[in-house]
Write an enzyme that holds these catalytic residues in place. Structure first.
Site, PDB file in Angstrom:
ATOM      1  N   GLN A 154       0.832  -1.209   0.000  1.00  0.00           N
ATOM      2  CA  GLN A 154       0.000   0.000   0.000  1.00  0.00           C
ATOM      3  C   GLN A 154       0.864   1.256   0.000  1.00  0.00           C
ATOM      4  OE1 GLN A 154      -3.260  -0.228  -0.286  1.00  0.00           O
ATOM      5  NE2 GLN A 154      -3.807   1.933  -0.111  1.00  0.00           N
ATOM      6  N   GLU A 181       0.414 -25.884   7.590  1.00  0.00           N
ATOM      7  CA  GLU A 181       0.679 -26.453   8.926  1.00  0.00           C
ATOM      8  C   GLU A 181      -0.526 -26.332   9.853  1.00  0.00           C
ATOM      9  OE1 GLU A 181       3.319 -28.159   9.495  1.00  0.00           O
ATOM     10  OE2 GLU A 181       4.587 -27.580   7.830  1.00  0.00           O
TER      11      GLU A 181
END
Length: 202
Positions: A154, A181
């Protein structure tokens, strides 16, 4: 057990087309009547699930650490960019809104790094809190560090969206860390169970 690549009955699907992690191939592994000899068994009979669960704690810390590294790069890159990019006769890094953004990014990164180190220390020490610490670090660091990378994009504005700058790749690559995971939703389930098991007290 260890299944070796050359064994009869093993085949692989096509390489998946992914949002990120494009430098690492991902494909399904197909097992069709594969014979695995007794010598290929890892550990004791019936202990496979326990071994896999123990490996997950380390894997979660690893993914969290990868997120910290990616976010650190993005923060450094954004810091350099806003120090050089000029608008209205001054570097955009001199604007208070930019300074606040960078301060929040650095705070999130430092907090993530501390949680990862705490979890790694708990795992090394075989602490009863290791699973809780690993789940907390994984959930917090992957979410927070993706936010840091996204904030860096941004700050670069439209340039951040271009492949001429590396930040867009980090945003794509870090996104999957909140899924790998064990999803971060599952991390919250694990955390709550561990808090109950430990009769958690601060």
């Amino acid at each position: 057990f260890v299944v070796e690549k050359g064994m009869s009955g093993i085949s692989f699907g096509h390489n998946e087309r992914k949002l990120g992690w494009r430098s690492r191939p991902t494909a399904t592994v197909n097992l069709d009547k594969v014979f695995v000899p007794h010598l290929n068994m890892v550990g004791q009979l019936g202990a496979g699930f326990k071994i896999a669960m123990q490996a997950l704690d380390g894997g979660r810390i690893n993914i969290a650490a990868c997120s910290v590294g990616g976010a650190a790069f993005c923060l450094d890159y954004a810091w350099q960019y806003v120090s050089e990019r000029q608008q209205f006769g001054q570097a955009i890094g001199s604007f208070q809104a930019t300074q606040f953004k960078l301060a929040d990014m650095a705070t999130g990164l430092e907090a993530s790094r501390a949680m990862v180190r705490n979890a790694a220390a708990a795992l090394d020490a075989q602490s009863p809190r290791a699973t809780l610490a690993a789940a907390m670090a994984k959930r917090f660091a992957t979410d927070t560090c993706f936010g840091v990378a996204n904030d860096a994009l941004q700050l670069l504005g439209g340039y951040g969206y271009l492949q001429d700058h590396p930040v867009e790749r980090y945003v794509r690559d870090l996104r999957v860390h909140s899924i790998l995971e064990g999803t971060n939703e599952i991390m919250r389930v694990i955390m709550h169970r561990q808090l109950q098991r430990l009769d958690y007290q601060t």
